[in-house]
Scaffold this active site. Structure first.
Site, PDB file in Angstrom:
ATOM      1  N   HIS A  68       0.812  -1.219   0.000  1.00 32.33           N
ATOM      2  CA  HIS A  68       0.000   0.000   0.000  1.00 32.33           C
ATOM      3  C   HIS A  68       0.850   1.275   0.000  1.00 32.33           C
ATOM      4  O   HIS A  68       0.352   2.357   0.258  1.00 32.33           O
ATOM      5  CB  HIS A  68      -0.928   0.007   1.217  1.00 32.33           C
ATOM      6  CG  HIS A  68      -2.191   0.778   0.997  1.00 32.33           C
ATOM      7  ND1 HIS A  68      -3.255   0.290   0.272  1.00 32.33           N
ATOM      8  CD2 HIS A  68      -2.564   2.009   1.392  1.00 32.33           C
ATOM      9  CE1 HIS A  68      -4.222   1.188   0.238  1.00 32.33           C
ATOM     10  NE2 HIS A  68      -3.834   2.242   0.919  1.00 32.33           N
ATOM     11  N   ASP A 111      -7.412   4.583   9.017  1.00 36.16           N
ATOM     12  CA  ASP A 111      -8.757   4.499   8.438  1.00 36.16           C
ATOM     13  C   ASP A 111      -8.965   3.196   7.665  1.00 36.16           C
ATOM     14  O   ASP A 111     -10.092   2.704   7.565  1.00 36.16           O
ATOM     15  CB  ASP A 111      -8.996   5.683   7.496  1.00 36.16           C
ATOM     16  CG  ASP A 111      -9.168   6.992   8.252  1.00 36.16           C
ATOM     17  OD1 ASP A 111      -9.450   6.944   9.465  1.00 36.16           O
ATOM     18  OD2 ASP A 111      -9.008   8.063   7.636  1.00 36.16           O
ATOM     19  N   GLU A 164     -12.974  13.132  12.999  1.00 37.53           N
ATOM     20  CA  GLU A 164     -12.312  13.480  11.744  1.00 37.53           C
ATOM     21  C   GLU A 164     -13.170  14.493  10.999  1.00 37.53           C
ATOM     22  O   GLU A 164     -14.390  14.552  11.191  1.00 37.53           O
ATOM     23  CB  GLU A 164     -12.085  12.252  10.857  1.00 37.53           C
ATOM     24  CG  GLU A 164     -10.966  11.344  11.307  1.00 37.53           C
ATOM     25  CD  GLU A 164     -10.531  10.367  10.219  1.00 37.53           C
ATOM     26  OE1 GLU A 164     -10.956  10.543   9.056  1.00 37.53           O
ATOM     27  OE2 GLU A 164      -9.768   9.442  10.532  1.00 37.53           O
TER      28      GLU A 164
END
Length: 527
Positions: A107, A168, A279
């Protein structure tokens, strides 16, 4: 004068440090070809194995912008496989240009887990010991550096426990996020993931297997956390746990005024009684966005919500959660009502939902499945993540939102505050020198476009944002930084650069590890 052991150690290493700085920062530039790399590696006695064919997948990552093919991929079954491989490369000295990169779930955004012509270690193959949860007064979980956070969560939930701090997206490896920081909406309370680690097992650039913590090999422990993979490969981590809730009350509210939006966030992260996750994100020219929300969120006032028209305004969404168990519903609703009464959002723009704790934490995976089905997951992702000091967040927003960026249609824009006091300043990661600072994350996707090059367009916008920060004197820091020049890295680390370079010289003196970060270059002597 009292002289610390660290100071003495540094004095003894000063000559070596000068040689190291001379070599890895570009003064030795001649390279020679390695001998037969596969033959060299085949001599190693391993529990796992090397692959030399069909390894092109390791030259691709989530950023999908950089593609560096290695010579070999190691599939380790034990930490000794990793140690033996790194020790072998270290033993080849400056006669070899081989480097080593640890790859988790792929990632990375800028080729950080790639090693051109080198060795990529497929960390998810490391299954030497299973994830183990320890229940007690101070519960923790021991997990492999190649384990996915979603699996750590699932195993912890079997015992009614869960890690305190998250990212997240949970389909990332433990070692990958701990090499950066690991942040999400819980970080204002618990700090980043690197602030919730008790102990690490690390393979250094010499091939040594070392256990480290705040009490044992403390310098390596703090250096590796947020160290961008430069000082060692995280092969195991002991992570703090807390009692896990069963349910989450998930809330979104909208603002049209940036000052109210930021002041409310700062009030919430400073309050003793507050939400468990906070957030924010920015919505620019996205009139159809609310229709997407209505499938999973219930508006408090459906009539007014259906009549809402953004009129081209820039909107700001505040997203919050409150954890609870089913028998606590009444008390929870009173607490939420009290907290919401202190906020200055648009009254008709309140949306709520109740989901399981697991469903909330793994929420991004739902989007991933959808994007994969549409062929929109494996596209370039020219992300830009910035830490902006609180005192300059208004200057930043005024110039960037609506001027440099005219829409947010190519990906979310996150914007939420963090607290410096929740970060351990001994770790390698650098943050702004203010108690409150903001993460501003531009999470762009660049699918192929027939009318213009969307990747080039996104990169130009990123450059404009960075150029503005520099000209305006905004002392921002990049999160998940990507630089290619030594001077840029030195500016990034500032007065911490000397310590960072010293740690590199100490734990990875040949600059073998994680070449894809492009911080240090392995020196190779000419034949």
């Amino acid at each position: 004068m009292k002289v610390s052991p660290l100071h003495c150690h540094r004095q003894h290493n000063i000559s070596f440090l000068k040689l190291f700085m001379f070599s890895v920062l570009g003064c030795i530039t001649m390279h020679v070809s390695d001998p037969d790399v596969p033959s060299s590696l085949k001599t190693l006695s391993l529990e796992g194995h090397f692959s030399f064919d069909d390894i092109s997948y390791t030259a691709k990552d989530f950023g999908n912008r950089f593609h560096f093919l290695p010579s070999a991929v190691l599939h380790p079954k034990s930490v000794t496989d990793i140690s033996a491989t790194v020790k072998h490369v270290f033993g080849m000295g400056l006669s070899s240009k081989l480097t080593v990169a640890a790859r988790g779930h792929g990632h990375s955004l800028g080729g950080q887990a790639q090693a051109s012509g080198g060795i990529v270690i497929q960390m998810q193959s490391l299954r030497e010991a299973e994830t183990r949860v320890h229940v007690g007064e101070f519960p923790y979980v021991d997990a492999s550096g190649g384990e996915l956070w979603i699996n750590v969560l699932l195993e912890s939930l079997k015992h009614g426990l869960a890690p305190k701090s998250w990212t997240d997206y949970l389909h990332l490896t433990v070692g990958g996020t701990l090499s950066n920081a690991g942040i999400s909406g819980q970080a204002f309370r618990h700090g980043p993931q690197i602030s919730n680690v008790h102990q690490l097992q690390v393979v250094t650039g010499r091939g040594e297997i070392m256990n480290c913590s705040a009490e044992e090999n403390a310098d390596l422990f703090h250096g590796v956390l947020g160290g961008l993979g430069q000082f060692g490969i995280i092969t195991r981590a002991r992570i703090a746990l807390e009692r896990a809730p069963e349910m989450v009350k998930w809330i979104r509210v909208l603002y049209s005024d940036f000052t109210s939006f930021t002041e409310d966030q700062e009030m919430l992260i400073s309050a003793e009684k507050t939400f468990d996750y906070i957030e924010g994100f920015v919505i620019i020219n996205r009139t159809g966005l609310l229709n997407n929300w209505r499938s999973s969120f219930n508006p408090q006032d459906p009539v007014q919500a259906s009549q809402f028209n953004s009129d081209g305004r820039i909107l700001f969404c505040l997203e919050m959660t409150k954890n609870f168990n089913p028998d606590e519903s009444d008390m929870l609703n009173q607490e939420v009502e009290t907290l919401l009464s202190k906020l200055r959002y648009i009254p008709s723009m309140l949306f709520q939902s109740e989901v399981s704790y697991l469903e909330f934490l793994d929420r991004v995976h739902v989007s991933e499945v959808k994007l994969r089905s549409q062929g929109l997951w494996e596209v370039p992702h020219p992300w830009l993540n910035l830490f902006i000091p609180r005192t300059r967040i208004h200057d930043f927003a005024k110039e960037v939102f609506g001027k440099i960026l005219t829409d947010s249609s190519h990906g979310p824009i996150l914007l939420y505050p963090l607290k410096k006091s929740k970060w351990d300043n001994r770790a390698s990661v650098v943050i702004p020198d203010e108690e409150v600072f903001y993460l501003v994350a531009f999470l762009s996707s660049a699918p192929p476009s027939s009318d213009h090059d969307s990747l080039e367009h996104a990169l130009k916008l990123n450059d404009k944002i960075l150029d503005f920060c520099q000209k305006a004197g905004i002392q921002m820091k990049q999160y998940l930084p990507h630089y290619t020049a030594k001077e840029e890295w030195k500016a990034h680390f500032g007065d911490r650069w000397e310590m960072f370079a010293w740690r590199k010289a100490t734990y990875d003196p040949l600059a073998i590890l994680t070449p894809g970060q492009r911080i240090f270059q392995k020196a190779v002597l000419s034949s």
